[in-house]
Design a protein around this motif. Structure first.
Motif, short mmCIF file in Angstrom:
data_model
loop_
_atom_site.label_atom_id
_atom_site.label_comp_id
_atom_site.label_asym_id
_atom_site.label_seq_id
_atom_site.Cartn_x
_atom_site.Cartn_y
_atom_site.Cartn_z
N UNK A 55 0.82 -1.21 0.00
CA UNK A 55 0.00 0.00 0.00
C UNK A 55 0.85 1.26 0.00
N UNK A 56 1.90 1.23 0.84
CA UNK A 56 2.78 2.40 0.86
C UNK A 56 3.48 2.57 -0.48
N UNK A 57 3.92 1.45 -1.06
CA UNK A 57 4.59 1.55 -2.35
C UNK A 57 3.66 2.07 -3.44
N UNK A 58 2.42 1.58 -3.43
CA UNK A 58 1.47 2.05 -4.44
C UNK A 58 1.16 3.53 -4.26
N UNK A 59 1.00 3.98 -3.02
CA UNK A 59 0.75 5.41 -2.79
C UNK A 59 1.94 6.25 -3.22
N UNK A 60 3.14 5.74 -2.93
CA UNK A 60 4.34 6.48 -3.34
C UNK A 60 4.46 6.52 -4.86
N UNK A 61 4.15 5.38 -5.49
CA UNK A 61 4.21 5.36 -6.95
C UNK A 61 3.16 6.28 -7.57
N UNK A 62 1.97 6.30 -6.99
CA UNK A 62 0.94 7.19 -7.52
C UNK A 62 1.32 8.65 -7.34
N UNK A 63 1.96 8.96 -6.21
CA UNK A 63 2.39 10.34 -6.00
C UNK A 63 3.48 10.73 -7.00
N UNK A 64 4.44 9.82 -7.21
CA UNK A 64 5.48 10.11 -8.18
C UNK A 64 4.89 10.27 -9.58
N UNK A 234 5.28 25.02 -8.48
CA UNK A 234 5.33 24.55 -7.09
C UNK A 234 3.93 24.47 -6.50
N UNK A 235 3.11 25.50 -6.72
CA UNK A 235 1.75 25.48 -6.18
C UNK A 235 0.92 24.38 -6.84
N UNK A 236 1.12 24.18 -8.15
CA UNK A 236 0.37 23.14 -8.84
C UNK A 236 0.72 21.74 -8.34
N UNK A 242 0.20 17.03 -2.56
CA UNK A 242 0.39 17.29 -1.14
C UNK A 242 1.86 17.48 -0.81
N UNK A 243 2.17 17.39 0.47
CA UNK A 243 3.53 17.60 0.91
C UNK A 243 3.67 18.90 1.67
N UNK A 244 4.90 19.17 2.06
CA UNK A 244 5.19 20.36 2.84
C UNK A 244 5.30 21.56 1.91
N UNK A 246 5.60 24.75 2.87
CA UNK A 246 6.61 25.68 3.36
C UNK A 246 8.00 25.27 2.91
N UNK A 247 8.28 23.96 2.92
CA UNK A 247 9.59 23.49 2.48
C UNK A 247 9.79 23.72 0.99
N UNK A 248 8.74 23.45 0.20
CA UNK A 248 8.85 23.65 -1.25
C UNK A 248 9.04 25.12 -1.59
N UNK A 249 8.26 25.99 -0.95
CA UNK A 249 8.41 27.43 -1.22
C UNK A 249 9.72 27.97 -0.68
N UNK A 250 10.20 27.40 0.44
CA UNK A 250 11.51 27.81 0.95
C UNK A 250 12.62 27.47 -0.03
N UNK A 251 12.54 26.29 -0.63
CA UNK A 251 13.52 25.92 -1.65
C UNK A 251 13.41 26.84 -2.87
#
Length: 334
Positions: A55-64, A234-236, A242-244, A246-251
């Motif tokens: 399940x974790x792998x499938x969610x990670x693959x779907x996110x990628x 980045x916003x898109x 999902x994800x952080x 603040x971290x993405x905008x900081x980068x």
């Protein structure tokens, strides 16, 4: 009937069986560690862990996969936008230059500029009407275009300078717990122009019901800069996967500041070449003016004779070619 000897043997066998059963029950955990129950429990737990990992792998693959699709769409959109921005329409250039001119007003300004240049050349230089008309036509088409381009580039430079600070404000607001929309409203109210005006339009679009992702995607259309495209990407991606945030905008803010440093470094390294090109390009004009002041009859042949006019035109073309080549050599795109 059993004989006494057989009876003793049967009793001995029954006693041995009882002792074996007692020993088996007592020593069962030690003798049968890999029992069926234990194997069943292990199998169930392993299956649960494998299912969880799957399940974790499938969610990670779907996110990628979602991130890759978003980046692919952004890349295609950037290519189309680059082709569109290479030759923007007049209305788009006027809007990007923050000029409230319509097409009719722009054409009227071109005509007025050409008329002013025509009358100035006619009364000050004494050239023929045909020559004055040609110069006036060139000035009427070129000078307003250059003015709009100057205003447009200056506005883009201001946006590039202010935008990293606006992204930092959004990062601090998100880290402190504010929603992204409230952070955008803060930028639209308190940031410097032209970032304030562009974010005000963004907030108005979002208030009218447009999704935030679509409202942010319109920012690179109004400001065709790489910084605005980065922000929209980045916003898109964050809105889809999902994800952080603040971290993405900081980068992103860090990348924008590094780009500013690189641009300043390139400008400082190319300043010597630019100064050399300006000096070399201005020397013929300065020398010709000095010779005309000291010996006007010596250089007047260039203006009175046909051969002199041809020489002047050829020299001007060669100088223009050299200046354009030098400008191309010391110009860098970011």
């Amino acid at each position: 009937m059993l004989s006494p000897a057989n009876t003793s043997l049967v009793i001995l066998l029954l006693g041995a069986c009882c002792v074996a059963c007692v020993l088996t029950v007592a020593l069962y955990p030690l003798l049968f560690k890999g029992s069926v129950l234990d194997r069943r429990v292990a199998l169930v737990s392993t299956g649960a862990s494998v299912a969880a990992s799957d399940g974790e792998g499938s969610s990670e693959r779907s996110r990628k996969r979602s991130v890759e699709e978003t980046l692919r769409e952004a890349e295609e959109k950037l290519r189309g936008q680059a082709r569109k921005n290479s030759k923007p329409l007049l209305a788009a250039r006027l809007r990007q230059a923050d000029l409230r001119w319509s097409r009719r007003i722009y054409l009227a300004i071109c005509a007025a500029t050409g008329g002013v240049v025509f009358f100035l050349l006619e009364f000050l230089t004494g050239l023929g009407p045909v020559v004055c008309l040609l110069f006036a036509l060139a000035a009427g088409l070129l000078l307003p275009h250059l003015y709009v381009g100057f205003r447009r580039n200056r506005r883009f430079k201001r946006f590039t300078k202010v935008f990293p600070n606006a992204v930092d404000v959004i990062v601090r607001g998100v880290k402190s717990g504010l929603p992204l929309v409230d952070c955008l409203k803060i930028i639209a109210a308190e940031s410097a122009e032209p970032v304030r005006g562009e974010f005000k339009i963004l907030v108005e679009d979002q208030t009218l019901g447009m999704p935030l992702e679509d409202a942010v995607k319109r920012l690179p259309e109004r400001i065709p800069l790489t910084e605005a495209s980065f922000f929209a990407i980045v916003i898109g991606i964050q809105s889809r996967t999902g994800g952080s945030l603040s971290e993405a905008l900081g980068n992103l803010a860090r990348v924008l500041r590094e780009r500013q440093k690189m641009q300043a470094k390139i400008r400082s390294m190319s300043s010597e070449a630019k100064a050399s090109g300006m000096i070399i390009g201005s020397l013929p004009v300065i020398v010709g003016g000095l010779v005309y002041l000291t010996s006007p009859t010596y250089i007047s042949l260039l203006f009175t004779e046909l051969t002199g006019n041809i020489v002047l035109v050829a020299c001007a073309l060669w100088m223009l070619t050299g200046i354009l080549v030098m400008k191309k050599m010391i110009s860098f795109k970011f």
